[in-house]
Design a protein around this motif. Sequence first.
Motif, PDB file in Angstrom:
ATOM      1  N   TYR A  61       0.766  -1.308   0.091  1.00 23.37           N
ATOM      2  CA  TYR A  61      -0.025  -0.014  -0.116  1.00 23.37           C
ATOM      3  C   TYR A  61       0.755   1.173  -0.011  1.00 23.37           C
ATOM      4  N   HIS A  62       2.047   1.255   0.800  1.00 22.91           N
ATOM      5  CA  HIS A  62       2.632   2.590   1.031  1.00 22.91           C
ATOM      6  C   HIS A  62       3.547   2.753  -0.214  1.00 22.91           C
ATOM      7  N   TYR A  63       3.955   1.613  -0.903  1.00 24.74           N
ATOM      8  CA  TYR A  63       4.870   1.730  -2.140  1.00 24.74           C
ATOM      9  C   TYR A  63       4.104   2.311  -3.058  1.00 24.74           C
ATOM     10  N   ILE A  64       2.771   1.817  -3.074  1.00 24.19           N
ATOM     11  CA  ILE A  64       1.705   2.387  -4.339  1.00 24.19           C
ATOM     12  C   ILE A  64       1.559   3.824  -4.110  1.00 24.19           C
ATOM     13  N   ARG A  65       1.246   4.427  -2.681  1.00 26.79           N
ATOM     14  CA  ARG A  65       1.247   6.040  -2.527  1.00 26.79           C
ATOM     15  C   ARG A  65       2.462   6.547  -2.888  1.00 26.79           C
ATOM     16  N   ILE A  66       3.661   6.055  -2.687  1.00 30.04           N
ATOM     17  CA  ILE A  66       4.975   6.718  -2.841  1.00 30.04           C
ATOM     18  C   ILE A  66       5.613   6.822  -4.453  1.00 30.04           C
ATOM     19  N   PHE A  67       4.813   5.629  -4.953  1.00 31.17           N
ATOM     20  CA  PHE A  67       4.985   5.518  -6.448  1.00 31.17           C
ATOM     21  C   PHE A  67       4.132   6.564  -7.206  1.00 31.17           C
ATOM     22  N   ASN A  68       2.853   6.764  -6.889  1.00 37.24           N
ATOM     23  CA  ASN A  68       1.998   7.711  -7.325  1.00 37.24           C
ATOM     24  C   ASN A  68       2.367   8.988  -7.128  1.00 37.24           C
ATOM     25  N   SER A  69       2.841   9.380  -5.952  1.00 38.39           N
ATOM     26  CA  SER A  69       3.443  10.617  -5.293  1.00 38.39           C
ATOM     27  C   SER A  69       4.655  11.095  -6.237  1.00 38.39           C
ATOM     28  N   PRO A  92       3.872  18.197  -4.287  1.00 35.32           N
ATOM     29  CA  PRO A  92       4.889  17.549  -3.266  1.00 35.32           C
ATOM     30  C   PRO A  92       5.338  16.072  -3.277  1.00 35.32           C
ATOM     31  N   PHE A  93       6.365  15.680  -3.400  1.00 36.01           N
ATOM     32  CA  PHE A  93       6.510  14.079  -3.133  1.00 36.01           C
ATOM     33  C   PHE A  93       6.554  13.993  -1.567  1.00 36.01           C
ATOM     34  N   ASN A  94       5.794  13.065  -1.279  1.00 34.68           N
ATOM     35  CA  ASN A  94       5.439  12.737   0.185  1.00 34.68           C
ATOM     36  C   ASN A  94       6.370  11.273   0.396  1.00 34.68           C
ATOM     37  N   ASP A  95       7.259  11.763   0.993  1.00 34.33           N
ATOM     38  CA  ASP A  95       8.243  10.664   1.283  1.00 34.33           C
ATOM     39  C   ASP A  95       8.027  10.014   2.676  1.00 34.33           C
ATOM     40  N   ALA A  96       7.170  10.848   3.334  1.00 37.73           N
ATOM     41  CA  ALA A  96       6.571  10.388   4.922  1.00 37.73           C
ATOM     42  C   ALA A  96       6.086   9.088   4.986  1.00 37.73           C
ATOM     43  N   TYR A  97       5.465   8.499   3.761  1.00 32.59           N
ATOM     44  CA  TYR A  97       4.975   7.288   3.811  1.00 32.59           C
ATOM     45  C   TYR A  97       5.803   6.176   4.266  1.00 32.59           C
ATOM     46  N   ARG A  98       7.176   6.427   3.802  1.00 32.74           N
ATOM     47  CA  ARG A  98       8.071   5.359   4.436  1.00 32.74           C
ATOM     48  C   ARG A  98       8.091   5.299   5.683  1.00 32.74           C
ATOM     49  N   VAL A 139      12.616   4.070  14.593  1.00 33.63           N
ATOM     50  CA  VAL A 139      11.978   5.004  13.702  1.00 33.63           C
ATOM     51  C   VAL A 139      11.822   6.192  13.954  1.00 33.63           C
ATOM     52  N   ALA A 140      10.936   6.436  15.045  1.00 31.14           N
ATOM     53  CA  ALA A 140      10.318   7.759  15.371  1.00 31.14           C
ATOM     54  C   ALA A 140      11.512   8.436  15.518  1.00 31.14           C
ATOM     55  N   LEU A 141      12.624   8.067  16.059  1.00 32.09           N
ATOM     56  CA  LEU A 141      13.916   8.874  16.194  1.00 32.09           C
ATOM     57  C   LEU A 141      14.394   9.374  14.946  1.00 32.09           C
ATOM     58  N   GLY A 142      14.507   8.502  14.082  1.00 30.74           N
ATOM     59  CA  GLY A 142      14.924   8.715  12.727  1.00 30.74           C
ATOM     60  C   GLY A 142      14.459   9.939  11.941  1.00 30.74           C
ATOM     61  N   TYR A 143      12.955  10.082  12.135  1.00 30.96           N
ATOM     62  CA  TYR A 143      12.195  10.942  11.134  1.00 30.96           C
ATOM     63  C   TYR A 143      12.603  12.293  11.134  1.00 30.96           C
ATOM     64  N   PRO A 144      12.836  12.922  12.373  1.00 33.97           N
ATOM     65  CA  PRO A 144      12.993  14.269  12.527  1.00 33.97           C
ATOM     66  C   PRO A 144      14.427  14.678  11.883  1.00 33.97           C
ATOM     67  N   GLY A 145      15.468  13.928  11.658  1.00 31.51           N
ATOM     68  CA  GLY A 145      16.691  14.131  10.982  1.00 31.51           C
ATOM     69  C   GLY A 145      16.174  14.023   9.585  1.00 31.51           C
ATOM     70  N   GLU A 146      15.407  12.990   9.121  1.00 31.49           N
ATOM     71  CA  GLU A 146      15.465  12.673   7.761  1.00 31.49           C
ATOM     72  C   GLU A 146      14.914  13.977   6.831  1.00 31.49           C
ATOM     73  N   ILE A 147      13.933  14.636   7.638  1.00 32.40           N
ATOM     74  CA  ILE A 147      13.379  15.862   7.002  1.00 32.40           C
ATOM     75  C   ILE A 147      13.896  16.959   7.136  1.00 32.40           C
ATOM     76  N   GLN A 148      15.227  17.157   7.591  1.00 31.78           N
ATOM     77  CA  GLN A 148      16.340  18.269   7.922  1.00 31.78           C
ATOM     78  C   GLN A 148      17.211  18.389   6.910  1.00 31.78           C
ATOM     79  N   GLU A 226      18.846   7.730  -2.065  1.00 29.31           N
ATOM     80  CA  GLU A 226      17.862   7.325  -1.070  1.00 29.31           C
ATOM     81  C   GLU A 226      17.083   6.587  -1.495  1.00 29.31           C
ATOM     82  N   GLN A 227      16.167   6.991  -2.453  1.00 23.88           N
ATOM     83  CA  GLN A 227      14.953   6.077  -2.916  1.00 23.88           C
ATOM     84  C   GLN A 227      15.383   4.647  -3.379  1.00 23.88           C
ATOM     85  N   VAL A 228      16.268   4.466  -4.156  1.00 26.17           N
ATOM     86  CA  VAL A 228      16.690   3.103  -4.595  1.00 26.17           C
ATOM     87  C   VAL A 228      17.129   2.279  -3.361  1.00 26.17           C
ATOM     88  N   GLY A 229      18.197   2.945  -2.570  1.00 25.89           N
ATOM     89  CA  GLY A 229      18.547   2.140  -1.561  1.00 25.89           C
ATOM     90  C   GLY A 229      17.615   1.880  -0.406  1.00 25.89           C
TER      91      GLY A 229
END
Length: 264
Positions: A61-69, A92-98, A139-148, A226-229
């Motif tokens: 489901y989330h890969y479909i959403r990322i792909f469409n975005s 916008p490209f919504n990578d937060a789905y990951r 995961v929760a601690l990683g997200y704030p840095g990912e968007i900076q 990032e996306q491929v990795g």
Amino acid sequence: MAPLPDGFSYAEWNATYNALSFGIAAMGSATIFFWLQLPNVTKSYRTALIITGIVTLIATYHYIRIFNSWVAAFEVSSKDGGDYAVQLTGAPFNDAYRYVDWLLTVPLLLIELILVMKLPQQETMGMCLKLGIASALMVALGYPGEIQEDLAVRWFWWKLSMVPFCYVVFSLMIGLSESTSKQPSPAAASLVSAARYLTVLSWLTYPFVYIIKNVGLAGPAACMYEQVGYSLADVMAKAVFGVLIWAIAAEKSAVEESGKLLAK
């Protein structure tokens, strides 16, 4: 969620497009396979296999959403038979789905491994709780840095997320080693070891992909890597790992059924 950088080449756009498409195909087909195999394992292992399918279904489901975005964020066109040009549409490209996906699936990945090992009930409950909480915290601690974009901030959150990460990896490598040796057959023990090592190997990919922007890469190339990795790591950590969970369940089911027949 930072805006996408401008200047993507068609090769960079297409590599990400294909990686996301591969993720959809791998996760979707894995889900079908796992649930079709439910009647072929004993009742004791069906919960683990059901969770395995839920993990890949959520990922599909989330890969479909990322792909469409991703597709919506670009306009790809060729004029007069020339090379394809890639331009941002402004969407916008919504990578937060990951991260939503990881927050849901990463604890479940560890729980399915614990369940298929069929440890004593108290140990199962304790390991599921501890590893589930630690992985969700990671995961929760990683997200704030990912968007900076600020490197100091990215390194700060990366280091914080590595604390629960190291705890989970230590638990998989050391904490479960004794339980692995107690599996009912050498084949089952070998498969459980392979599942543990695959989890560690695939998980080690994520922190290195995370720091791509921290080590000098930027712009479209960093975004593509990032996306491929992340996509390749996800397929290993969910679909391929799930195949090992099924193999463990199938092997242990065969051993248990064989034991019942001999007892008669």
